[in-house]
Design a protein around this motif. Sequence first.
Motif, short mmCIF file in Angstrom:
data_model
loop_
_atom_site.label_atom_id
_atom_site.label_comp_id
_atom_site.label_asym_id
_atom_site.label_seq_id
_atom_site.Cartn_x
_atom_site.Cartn_y
_atom_site.Cartn_z
N SER A 181 16.39 47.74 13.34
CA SER A 181 16.48 48.99 12.60
C SER A 181 16.64 50.21 13.47
O SER A 181 17.15 51.24 13.02
N GLN A 197 12.55 37.36 10.74
CA GLN A 197 12.88 38.74 10.44
C GLN A 197 12.41 39.15 9.05
O GLN A 197 11.97 40.28 8.84
N ALA A 199 12.27 39.72 4.75
CA ALA A 199 12.86 40.71 3.87
C ALA A 199 11.95 41.93 3.86
O ALA A 199 11.02 42.04 4.63
N ARG A 201 12.73 45.13 4.48
CA ARG A 201 12.96 46.11 5.54
C ARG A 201 13.63 47.35 4.96
O ARG A 201 14.33 47.28 3.97
N LYS A 210 15.29 43.96 -2.05
CA LYS A 210 15.61 42.83 -1.19
C LYS A 210 14.53 41.77 -1.26
O LYS A 210 14.80 40.57 -1.29
N GLN A 545 21.34 37.74 9.00
CA GLN A 545 21.54 39.00 8.29
C GLN A 545 21.95 38.72 6.84
O GLN A 545 22.45 37.64 6.52
N THR A 546 21.73 39.69 5.97
CA THR A 546 22.22 39.57 4.61
C THR A 546 23.71 39.90 4.57
O THR A 546 24.23 40.59 5.44
N HIS A 552 19.35 47.98 7.84
CA HIS A 552 18.10 47.33 8.19
C HIS A 552 18.19 45.80 8.13
O HIS A 552 17.38 45.12 8.74
N TYR A 553 19.17 45.27 7.36
CA TYR A 553 19.22 43.82 7.23
C TYR A 553 20.64 43.27 7.10
O TYR A 553 20.84 42.08 7.02
N SER A 557 22.67 46.22 10.99
CA SER A 557 21.49 45.76 11.74
C SER A 557 21.87 44.73 12.80
O SER A 557 21.20 44.61 13.83
#
Length: 771
Positions: A181, A197, A199, A201, A210, A545-546, A552-553, A557
């Motif tokens: 982040s 990591q 969720a 975030r 999220k 990662q999403t 942030h995700y 990120s």
Amino acid sequence: MWNSVMKSVGLLPTEEYIQPRLSIGNAVSDHEFSTGHFKVKVDAQELCLTIKNIHGRIIWKSLHNLPFLSSCLGKDSVSPGDNGVFKIIEHNEKPSRLQTITKIEKENDTTIKIFGGLSTKLVLPTHMNYVMTLKEVSHRQLQFSVEITQRDPSMEDYDRLILTYESRAEENFYGFGEQFSYASVKGQKVPILVREQGAGRGAPAAASFKESALSMLGSYGSADIFATYASIPQYISSDIRCLFMENSEYMSFDMTEPDRVSIRLESDKMRGRILDGKTMLDLITEYTSYAGRMLPLPDWVSEGVIAGIHGGKQTAKDIIQQLRRKNIPVAGVFLPDWTGQRSQDVGRDVRFSRSWWNWESDDDLYPEWDAFVQELANDEAGKIRVLSYVNPLLTATNLKPRFKKNLFAEAQDYGYLVKSTQSSSSENQSLSIKFGSNLEAGILDLTNPEARTWFKDILKEQVWKSGISGLMADFGEHLPCDSSKISLHSGESASTYHNHYPEEWAQLHQEVVMEIGKEDEAVCFFRSGYTRSPGHMNLFWAGDQTVTWDQHYGIKSAVTGMLSGGFSGFSVTHCDAGGYNTVPNSIPGLKMTRTKELLFRWLELAIFTAAFRTSEGIIPSINAQFYDDDDSYDHLAHTVKLFTTIAAYKKTVLKEAYDKGWPLLRHPVLYYPNDKIARELTYQQFMVGSSMMVAPVLSPSTTYVKVYFPKDAQKVTWRHVSGNYYPGDGTYQTIYAPLGQPAIFIKEPRGDDGLLDGLLDYATTYYQQKT
């Protein structure tokens, strides 16, 4: 608030009214002690401890009349979430407020010792003694250690140390492993604990969405904004300072106050090092001389795409055939489901597949697996290497009797799994780690030499013997850190060993590769790590990662994480091109599926990383894929062409990674530490080596990027690959960057020995054709 009211009327305990202070005894020498390359002084006038390098530059200094060592009571809570997600809540009670220095002496030419005490009150017995040792281990490394040597009974439970020292409000801090982040963490408090990591975030509203969405997958819990697979107790600052801790216990670095840094360690024995250097790159070199430098990647990784494919032998062959038809260079295929797929039903009609964690090939998806691997290796159009997947977890195979072995049962019988201390059924009961509602696994006890040998043999016989060229060595962050709940073969405390686990996991794979003689060909890529992990691996990746654009995700990120890791020795890195975490949902705001545009922009980002590896995501069927249509294949072909075109240049940059520890992807602050704008960049732009700058497009429906060109004393200019020039004058410029035309700049005068000529020729022609 209530505490302040009580204090104002004098109803709090006496110690609450004691102001923290540092007391220096009259007999303490004010002489400046030298270790050779470092100078140490207890200054009775300034009421501080100062450390300088041989040239007189201050590299560490305590605050005026404030303790630089302290302690407190309180037991931190680390909640064990599923899937390696840990939440941390620190508890600080009854802090010591007084520090004394009673003596400083030079033990020998390289070692200085400082003696004194810590106390909570002015009256006895509320005291404990310490000794701080400063030892030169090289002309640029000063080791420090603190040990409590005696305690009064009232201080018996003060088993935590806090080190506090000076900072400037303008000083920016980078590193701490992969931080997703923030690039600079000035103003933040960074916990050091290797973990999933997770969720949750980012901003509270986005985080709650999220968390709700990902929890439907049954495998991701909420975590704080600093949760990371690679958490490292080390930083490099824009003031050309570097400090790292040698401890592995939980700790945190607090930089929330502008004038100081506080390191809080869950141990009464502290070890660390203060490094000296002329530049931030010097400090990376010095740090990696301790932590270890990443091993060389084989050349074949730069020859084309590593296509991530699920679905079995025929699916893989069909996609390879299409890649060949499109003349797309293929370096390899990553087949994570080689052990078969087990379906997980996680509610709301959501299902996804995980591989079976029994580490033998699946005859249904991949019949005659060994022959298939060899068939690809002997492909007439060019060798295609196969990469598979493993992790340190084992699951029971009773739901799939066709397996030849049940490794979970075998490991359980031998006592090779981490054991639970809370099971009453059996002394040999292994710990069960949950991955959603219907999947549990045991984790290999890497402190057991026999377990390591057993698993290495499994890897040699069931994984590498087929002829694969590499693998994803997943996880490493899942070992619980609560010593009251698990026991290790070595007897070591889980709280001390937890952060070491990913180091041992990487070392195990390095040993296997060397023992089978594949160190020049094999690639093992990891997502988890601690201080000394880099020296055991040749490729890192940024984890899960999403499939989103967020900072942030999502894709942003990934950039921040790769750049941050570069300060901490993770110099050879890449990410899942396209992202991974995916959530199907009809509720607005909760659906996370990959769009074609996001995939295309992520493929453009992959051009500049160490390996061009595509990812289908956790639910491939609902994500845009490179094999969906001709347009997607064409974009893949173009980006892979750019990737291979700059391979020769990147090879010279990677040599700097192996020789000096310098990262492939570099934050601009490494070259412009005095530039305020450069210091505060996160994902917006980065350097590839010293001669290339990239500003990736990381937002949807965008064809322009703002690029900052730091003011350069050498009066350099930056040449856009289309031919336009921009001076290094400390200004922003808006750059046209439609799909297929990432904003790439080459420094002029050039220092690439002509290795970027091919890029300039190809890009100029391509960009002109598109205009």
